[in-house]
Design a protein around this motif. Structure first.
Motif, mmCIF file in Angstrom:
data_model
loop_
_atom_site.group_PDB
_atom_site.id
_atom_site.type_symbol
_atom_site.label_atom_id
_atom_site.label_comp_id
_atom_site.label_asym_id
_atom_site.label_seq_id
_atom_site.Cartn_x
_atom_site.Cartn_y
_atom_site.Cartn_z
ATOM 1 N N CYS A 98 12.186 41.300 63.045
ATOM 2 C CA CYS A 98 10.859 40.717 63.217
ATOM 3 C C CYS A 98 10.899 39.923 64.206
ATOM 4 O O CYS A 98 10.010 38.980 64.008
ATOM 5 N N ASP A 99 11.685 40.009 65.113
ATOM 6 C CA ASP A 99 11.422 39.034 66.522
ATOM 7 C C ASP A 99 11.831 37.656 66.153
ATOM 8 O O ASP A 99 11.496 36.787 66.773
ATOM 9 N N GLN A 100 12.589 37.533 64.904
ATOM 10 C CA GLN A 100 12.653 36.177 64.503
ATOM 11 C C GLN A 100 14.016 35.623 64.016
ATOM 12 O O GLN A 100 14.254 34.594 63.808
ATOM 13 N N MET A 101 14.852 36.350 63.344
ATOM 14 C CA MET A 101 15.846 36.236 62.819
ATOM 15 C C MET A 101 17.210 36.226 63.449
ATOM 16 O O MET A 101 18.076 35.627 62.999
ATOM 17 N N GLY A 102 17.242 36.622 64.876
ATOM 18 C CA GLY A 102 18.307 36.423 65.646
ATOM 19 C C GLY A 102 19.732 36.907 65.246
ATOM 20 O O GLY A 102 20.773 36.801 65.748
ATOM 21 N N ASN A 103 19.410 37.971 64.376
ATOM 22 C CA ASN A 103 20.598 38.724 63.543
ATOM 23 C C ASN A 103 21.129 39.828 64.713
ATOM 24 O O ASN A 103 20.400 40.487 65.574
ATOM 25 N N LYS A 104 22.373 40.339 64.774
ATOM 26 C CA LYS A 104 22.859 41.518 65.419
ATOM 27 C C LYS A 104 22.781 42.671 64.648
ATOM 28 O O LYS A 104 22.257 42.698 63.305
ATOM 29 N N GLY A 105 22.645 43.837 65.255
ATOM 30 C CA GLY A 105 22.420 44.954 64.390
ATOM 31 C C GLY A 105 23.694 45.470 64.455
ATOM 32 O O GLY A 105 24.779 45.112 65.294
ATOM 33 N N ALA A 106 24.186 46.526 63.487
ATOM 34 C CA ALA A 106 25.485 47.279 63.468
ATOM 35 C C ALA A 106 25.281 48.720 62.809
ATOM 36 O O ALA A 106 24.265 49.098 62.361
ATOM 37 N N LEU A 107 26.254 49.604 63.230
ATOM 38 C CA LEU A 107 26.348 50.935 62.411
ATOM 39 C C LEU A 107 27.904 50.901 62.067
ATOM 40 O O LEU A 107 28.827 50.271 62.527
ATOM 41 N N LEU A 108 28.140 51.950 61.254
ATOM 42 C CA LEU A 108 29.508 52.223 60.705
ATOM 43 C C LEU A 108 29.941 53.610 61.070
ATOM 44 O O LEU A 108 28.979 54.312 61.072
ATOM 45 N N ARG A 109 30.983 53.855 61.657
ATOM 46 C CA ARG A 109 31.503 54.987 62.248
ATOM 47 C C ARG A 109 32.468 55.459 61.387
ATOM 48 O O ARG A 109 33.750 54.979 61.621
ATOM 49 N N PHE A 110 32.349 56.606 60.543
ATOM 50 C CA PHE A 110 33.328 56.888 59.516
ATOM 51 C C PHE A 110 34.340 57.989 60.197
ATOM 52 O O PHE A 110 33.470 58.924 60.646
ATOM 53 N N ASP A 111 35.513 58.099 59.875
ATOM 54 C CA ASP A 111 36.406 59.262 60.294
ATOM 55 C C ASP A 111 36.612 60.137 58.789
ATOM 56 O O ASP A 111 36.158 59.607 57.718
ATOM 57 N N HIS A 112 37.242 61.147 58.960
ATOM 58 C CA HIS A 112 37.418 62.210 57.961
ATOM 59 C C HIS A 112 38.271 61.557 56.892
ATOM 60 O O HIS A 112 38.463 62.260 55.676
ATOM 61 N N ASN A 113 38.943 60.234 56.806
ATOM 62 C CA ASN A 113 39.897 59.782 55.952
ATOM 63 C C ASN A 113 38.989 58.767 55.057
ATOM 64 O O ASN A 113 39.397 58.200 54.195
ATOM 65 N N GLY A 114 37.778 58.663 55.742
ATOM 66 C CA GLY A 114 36.764 57.673 55.149
ATOM 67 C C GLY A 114 36.946 56.173 55.597
ATOM 68 O O GLY A 114 36.476 55.137 54.903
ATOM 69 N N GLU A 115 37.692 55.999 56.640
ATOM 70 C CA GLU A 115 37.979 54.707 57.226
ATOM 71 C C GLU A 115 36.837 54.717 58.333
ATOM 72 O O GLU A 115 36.158 55.495 58.731
ATOM 73 N N TYR A 116 36.570 53.235 58.472
ATOM 74 C CA TYR A 116 35.461 53.308 59.546
ATOM 75 C C TYR A 116 35.720 52.152 60.533
ATOM 76 O O TYR A 116 36.233 51.086 60.422
#
Length: 492
Positions: free
Chosen positions: A446-464
């Motif tokens: 909302c142009d005001q929280m100053g947070n980073k964004g993120a995503l999780l990249r999972f592999d076939h073992n369920g590790e990310y």
């Protein structure tokens, strides 16, 4: 005539000291509030309340923070306590009424704003809040009166025939044909990036095709992760289209070798919600087995009316298009299971210990969510650090502890819960001993929280792996620009 009422005894030095310290904490909270550090302000107001729990203003100040943080259930509770302490405390009606409005509880909001008007009959803002709640109550009554109960009514996706729509010679944008190609979708993305509208004919074709796909899916979809492959999992994007494009630039556009799952709340708040959801829907049509979309609590009618998506679609298209988006939202799955290991849903877990994956698969999701039960809890619930369950800070769903998470995983033979639904400073947060992760993909929310964004990249073992990113510039359109009179209700 003399006043015969007894004179109260002077305050003791200890009481005066406690009151002074409580006021100091309140003042510190106010300073945090001014610079939008809502969580820090809450800590200060908590301290003030602990020192002096009889001051209604401390509760309404904290309620203001909770509204900013979307903890509307807590705001309602604080407003209620303030009114128990002082029945004529106007700010308490204002805060509680605003929280009720945020949850779409318009009749409750109207009662509070009516009381506020009685206390402040010449206050212009009180009158506006009252009128806004009154409009929504009348609208709900009107829609209930005209709603068709005919089970044989033809769905909007079948009533429309975009193939018969003419394309004006003045239109110079993309004219995709079906089946879609990757290059055609990239052309649509570039067109939207230039703040241009895709012709309604093609937008309708995309939504109707998407609807056909989605309605064949169960409410919980199993997605394999074959050996040597990965899948990217994103959280809330909330109408931040230019940040969505940045995700694709940084980590690759969706493809058969770079699949994505977007975990709900594509729309509302941000004022490029149409562009976000239309591009995601288009990629889903292109790659039905490699782009996955979960329903969030903002893919619902009440939230869209309050937080801007309805107004945005009507401004850029029309009412018919909004109805078509709503029909698609009704078909979005509630959860996914990746590689038989990772359970993904927008909100969280349940009020019952015995919920199995098959129970979720069988949920009738083709509607607006009910007030309680598996569907509502999947969209709205949040984790808490304490064991057990508690009422939701939002006023819908519930709060669930790490023991609830562990039990759900053990009963269903799973490794981890991934959910979204909450802004996080780093774009993600791991809880419950590593068994639960919140992922949030709208940086500087909302142009005001100053947070980073993120995503999780999972592999076939369920590790990310965690992939973080920061906000990028966007055209000068403020958050909730299409929310009508609701911006002032929530501080925009």
């Amino acid at each position: 005539m003399s006043d015969s009422s007894p004179t109260p005894p002077p305050a003791s030095p200890d009481a005066a000291s406690t009151n002074s310290e409580a006021e100091l904490k309140k003042d510190q909270g106010n300073e945090h509030f001014k610079v939008e550090r809502w969580a820090d302000a809450v800590v200060c107001y908590n301290a003030a309340i602990e020192l002096d729990p009889e001051k209604p203003a401390y509760y309404t100040n904290r309620a203001a923070c909770h509204i900013k943080m979307e903890n509307h259930g807590l705001a309602i509770a604080d407003g209620t306590v303030a009114l128990e302490l002082e029945k004529t405390f106007a700010k308490a009606y204002y805060r509680r009424g605003s929280a009720y409005m945020a949850l779409g509880k318009y009749k409750d909001a109207l009662k509070d704003f009516k009381s506020l008007r009685q206390l402040k009959p010449t206050d212009r803002d009180a009158l506006e809040k009252f009128k806004a709640a009154e409009r929504e109550v009348k609208r709900e009554a009107f829609e209930k009166a005209i709603r068709s109960d005919d089970a044989n009514e033809v769905p909007i996706t079948e009533r429309l025939d975009p193939a018969q729509m003419a394309v004006e010679s003045s239109y110079t944008g993309p004219q995709p044909s079906f089946p879609l190609t990757h290059s055609a979708v990239l052309a649509i993305a570039a067109h939207l990036k230039d703040q241009k509208t895709l012709h309604q004919k093609y937008a309708m074709q995309i939504l109707i095709e998407l609807h056909k796909q989605l309605k064949t899916l169960p409410s919980l979809v199993d997605v394999p992760i074959p050996q040597g492959t990965h899948i990217n999992v994103c959280g809330d994007t909330h109408g931040q289209f230019y940040d969505l494009l940045n995700i694709f630039e940084l980590f690759g556009y969706p493809s058969e070798t770079n699949p994505y799952l977007f975990n709900g709340d594509f729309v509302d708040r941000g004022s490029f919600s149409l562009e976000v959801v239309l591009l995601l829907f288009t990629f889903k049509v292109l790659y039905p087995n490699h782009v996955h979309l979960t329903r969030g609590n903002h893919e619902t009618l009440n939230m869209n009316r309050i937080y801007g998506f309805e107004g945005e679609v009507k401004a850029k298209y029309n009412t018919t298009m909004f109805e078509l988006f709503t029909a698609c939202f009704h078909c979005l799955p509630l959860a996914y299971c990746l590689g038989k290991m990772i359970y993904i849903t927008h909100g969280g877990l349940f009020s019952r210990d015995d919920v199995m994956l098959d129970d979720i698969r069988k949920v009738d999701r083709f509607r607006e969510p009910p007030d309680e039960g598996i569907m509502s809890e999947a969209l709205w619930s949040d984790p808490q650090p304490m064991p057990g369950r508690a009422p939701s800070k939002r006023g819908v769903g519930l709060s669930f502890g790490p023991d609830v998470t562990a039990n759900f995983l053990n009963r269903n033979g799973l490794k981890m819960v991934v959910r979204s639904h909450e802004v996080k400073d780093e774009g993600y947060e791991v809880e419950a001993g590593g068994k639960l992760c919140t992922i949030f993909s709208a940086p500087n929310y909302c142009d005001q929280m100053g947070n980073k964004g993120a995503l999780l990249r999972f592999d076939h073992n369920g590790e990310y792996e965690v992939k973080q990113f920061t906000a990028v510039p966007h055209p000068n359109v403020r958050p909730m620009a299409y929310a009508g009179g609701m911006q002032s209700m929530f501080g925009f």
